[in-house]
Design an enzyme around this catalytic site. Sequence first.
Site, PDB file in Angstrom:
ATOM      1  N   HIS A 129       0.282  -2.881   9.388  1.00 43.18           N
ATOM      2  CA  HIS A 129       1.746  -2.535   9.191  1.00 43.18           C
ATOM      3  C   HIS A 129       2.509  -1.780  10.166  1.00 43.18           C
ATOM      4  CE1 HIS A 129       2.401  -4.087   5.132  1.00 43.18           C
ATOM      5  NE2 HIS A 129       1.081  -3.679   4.658  1.00 43.18           N
TER       6      HIS A 129
ATOM      7  N   HIS B 149       0.885  -1.280   0.005  1.00 41.82           N
ATOM      8  CA  HIS B 149      -0.074  -0.183   0.096  1.00 41.82           C
ATOM      9  C   HIS B 149       0.810   1.298   0.088  1.00 41.82           C
ATOM     10  CE1 HIS B 149      -3.685  -2.119   0.753  1.00 41.82           C
ATOM     11  NE2 HIS B 149      -4.250  -1.109   0.582  1.00 41.82           N
TER      12      HIS B 149
END
Length: 442
Positions: A256, A209
């Site tokens: 993350h 991402h």
Amino acid sequence: MSLRQRLARLASRLQEPQKVARFQQLCGVEALPSDSSAAGADRRGDDEEAEAPLTGDSRRRGPQPRDLQPPGSDLNQCPAKLGGGAPNGVRNGLPAELGPAPPRRVGALRRNSLTGEEGKLASVSNWPLYYLFSLGTELGNELFYIIFFPFWIWNLDALVGRRLVVIWVLVMYLGQCTKDIIRWPRPASPPVVKLEVFYNSEYSMPSTHAMSGTAIPISMILLTYGRWQYPLTYGLILIPCWCSLVSLSRIYMGMHSILDIIAGFLYAILILAVFYPFIDLIDNFNQTHKYAPLIIIGLHLALGIFSFTLDTWSTSRGDTAEILGSGAGIACGSHVVYSMGLVVDPPLDMLPLARPPITVTLFGKAILRILIGMAFVLVVRDIMKKVTIPLACKIFNIPCDDIRKARQHMEVELPYRYITYGMVGFSISCLVPYVFSFIGIS
């Protein structure tokens, strides 16, 4: 202490899940204790279900809170550790054992339709940030891509759209392969609250991402500045806003660590520095070379076969096939369009291009192209999905009673994803522009 030791110590700190949890708490996200969340879920009636936020994921609406597993269930049970590997497809994290906290308003995002894994209930106190970061995480999901790239190709600038796709395929493919090589798990839960679980079966390092959120806005400015007339200030504002929104949203969702985000950002910059000088050459080859379609399909299949053997099943494998299939389809479609003369790029002596005045006719045609084009693409995707999955099951003698389980077999998933999204890409760059030309709205 040597420089290497200092860097290793810094990397270890940046990967700590406690920092992710601290950022979530700062943004108003907290886990609900097991007893209160289960009781609260049982007490809510149908009149309160509307308060739960809907998923922003393109693949499936999020489940209602009363249908979710409580935080004490056996979801997300693999602890994260620095430098250590974990089997791909294993849920990361530990069951929540947090102390009592006063629940304010409860919400949960995204259910993994392939694994059945569900997100945990969480207390969210800052709803503007919740929706802002939900938007940010969508900028790296399928729904965004399937609208963003066609919009460029159909309405803005086909050349820029094609080259953005080439960059996107390079960045996402290398990012997914690197994840399967490094094999670092997601941040542990607890202390992290997993607001999203769709990509939880994938590895964590680097954040794809963050890579796409860095590469796409930078590439947009590199490809358009000098080709179109606009102030460079707009681009210098867009890049940090887009990049930071996508990157911070992945920490907010609990997907993350800070180290994953930094690595994804730097990795995207490195890929752009190496490959961007060749983008013109690649695009021209795709359009003009006599055997370009055969080379494109063969190259994308070879890249796919290499990456598909890196690890066992996870959503990463299907996503990689989807990316490669889309890129091959759009590249082959651009070759056919060029050969037919449907879309002609403006000559160099016309650059830079001036923005056309926005009129009712221009706006109406743009909306019409989006509506007709997306309807066509979605029909193609649905037809190809219904054809390829049963056909692959029949060829490889795999039971097709449970589509979710059937799709987890490599023999089914790879042909389904590659062929389906190859046709989607071909439709976006060739079939839909031909329809526009036929009905007179190109």
